[in-house]
Design a protein around this motif. Structure first.
Motif, PDB file in Angstrom:
ATOM      1  N   TYR A  55      -4.012   3.843  11.481  1.00  9.03           N
ATOM      2  CA  TYR A  55      -4.670   2.815  12.234  1.00  9.03           C
ATOM      3  C   TYR A  55      -4.374   1.419  11.574  1.00  9.03           C
ATOM      4  N   CYS A  56      -3.594   1.534  10.470  1.00  6.41           N
ATOM      5  CA  CYS A  56      -3.378   0.279   9.426  1.00  6.41           C
ATOM      6  C   CYS A  56      -2.017  -0.341   9.401  1.00  6.41           C
ATOM      7  N   GLY A  82      -4.090  -3.957  -0.372  1.00  2.00           N
ATOM      8  CA  GLY A  82      -3.755  -2.717  -0.155  1.00  2.00           C
ATOM      9  C   GLY A  82      -3.958  -1.843  -1.279  1.00  2.00           C
ATOM     10  N   GLU A  83      -3.545  -0.556  -1.247  1.00  3.97           N
ATOM     11  CA  GLU A  83      -3.820   0.265  -2.464  1.00  3.97           C
ATOM     12  C   GLU A  83      -2.687   0.327  -3.429  1.00  3.97           C
ATOM     13  N   ASN A 118      -0.420   4.144   0.875  1.00  6.82           N
ATOM     14  CA  ASN A 118      -1.276   5.223   1.906  1.00  6.82           C
ATOM     15  C   ASN A 118      -0.458   5.250   3.161  1.00  6.82           C
ATOM     16  N   ARG A 129      -7.808  10.295   7.377  1.00  8.50           N
ATOM     17  CA  ARG A 129      -7.375   8.902   7.869  1.00  8.50           C
ATOM     18  C   ARG A 129      -6.516   9.051   9.264  1.00  8.50           C
ATOM     19  N   ARG A 138     -14.611   1.842   2.828  1.00  6.92           N
ATOM     20  CA  ARG A 138     -13.728   2.252   3.697  1.00  6.92           C
ATOM     21  C   ARG A 138     -12.742   3.320   2.973  1.00  6.92           C
ATOM     22  N   ARG A 139     -12.490   3.215   1.794  1.00 17.26           N
ATOM     23  CA  ARG A 139     -11.482   3.858   1.045  1.00 17.26           C
ATOM     24  C   ARG A 139     -11.809   4.998   0.511  1.00 17.26           C
ATOM     25  N   PHE A 177      -0.797  -2.089   7.329  1.00 22.47           N
ATOM     26  CA  PHE A 177      -0.321  -1.902   5.982  1.00 22.47           C
ATOM     27  C   PHE A 177       0.471  -0.773   5.149  1.00 22.47           C
ATOM     28  N   ARG A 178       0.127   0.233   6.237  1.00 22.13           N
ATOM     29  CA  ARG A 178       0.754   1.670   5.929  1.00 22.13           C
ATOM     30  C   ARG A 178       2.009   1.717   5.222  1.00 22.13           C
ATOM     31  N   CYS A 216       0.792  -1.211   0.113  1.00 23.41           N
ATOM     32  CA  CYS A 216       0.129  -0.085   0.025  1.00 23.41           C
ATOM     33  C   CYS A 216       0.863   1.333   0.132  1.00 23.41           C
ATOM     34  N   CYS A 251      -2.529   5.441   6.497  1.00 24.66           N
ATOM     35  CA  CYS A 251      -3.655   5.508   7.493  1.00 24.66           C
ATOM     36  C   CYS A 251      -2.808   4.753   8.727  1.00 24.66           C
TER      37      CYS A 251
END
Ligand code: SF4
Length: 216
Positions: free
Chosen positions: A95-96, A135-136, A91, A202, A194-195, A98-99, A89, A93
């Motif tokens: 809280y995640c 992830g993004e 991004n 975020r 959620r995206r 995967f950031r 990902c 965020c």
């Protein structure tokens, strides 16, 4: 393609939409009436319900949402098993896990053989529906990776079982538009709720602060 640094969410569009949110009740009611016709909605109309605070108008908004939900899906609750295929990902965020800046995580995207094996495990557990989550950012195949995963999931038959519905949790963007799904073996149900927020929003959500709507 660098799987970690490629970001494609158009944040200026998100913030512009939020800044243009209207408080005009007539405009909100006009949009709600159109929503009840079940023809979908586009970003210019979203600004009409992002700033609603009047209790009566909120009630009308919730009633319209209930009408759309009940008409399309009926009175049922659907459960599905999440299937995480990639943690790449771009991004941030907080809280995640995967950031992008979380260097403690080993980045990995499942091979199609591994996706198929996960599907067989889900089928053994009795699942018929799955939510594909990534992830993004995507591996070198780009967004085609997600389409390949959908094909793989639908292609697995195991014992007497199969996955009958794939929901996909990906952000909407030009590369993930419905046109791309047209050539997929089976168009999945898109779940991208959620995206839709931008990075500052975020971050502040995860930090427990008020969400900012200013530009990145
Ligand atoms: S919540 Fe989604 S966009 Fe945000 S860091 Fe995690 S995977 Fe990426």
């Amino acid at each position: 393609m660098d799987p970690i640094t490629t970001a494609f969410i158009d944040e200026p569009v998100i913030f512009r939409t939020l800044e243009q949110a209207t408080t005009d009740a007539a405009a909100v009611r006009e949009v709600l009436a159109k929503a009840r016709q079940l023809n979908g909605s586009r970003p210019p109309t979203w600004r009409c319900w992002m700033n609603v605070s009047d209790p009566d108008l909120l009630g009308e908004l919730f009633a319209a949402a209930q009408h759309v939900k009940d008409t399309i899906y009926g009175r049922r609750l659907v459960l599905f098993a999440p299937l995480y295929v990639s943690n790449m990902c771009a991004n941030e965020c907080t809280y995640c896990a995967f950031r992008a800046r979380n260097r403690a995580v080993v980045r990995r995207a499942l091979s199609q053989a591994e996706v198929a094996e996960e599907v067989r495990i889900l089928i053994d557990q009795g699942h018929k529906r799955t939510l594909l989550v990534a992830g993004e950012s995507y591996p070198h195949e780009g967004f085609s990776y997600v389409l390949q995963c959908v094909d793989t999931i639908y292609g697995v038959t195991h014992g007497n079982g199969e996955i009958r519905r794939v929901n996909v949790n990906v952000a909407r963007s030009p590369t993930t538009s419905s046109a791309r799904w047209a050539n997929a073996r089976s168009a999945p149900t898109s779940s991208s709720r959620r995206r839709i927020t931008g990075r500052p929003t975020r971050r502040s959500i995860s930090a427990g602060r008020s969400a900012t709507t200013s530009g990145a």
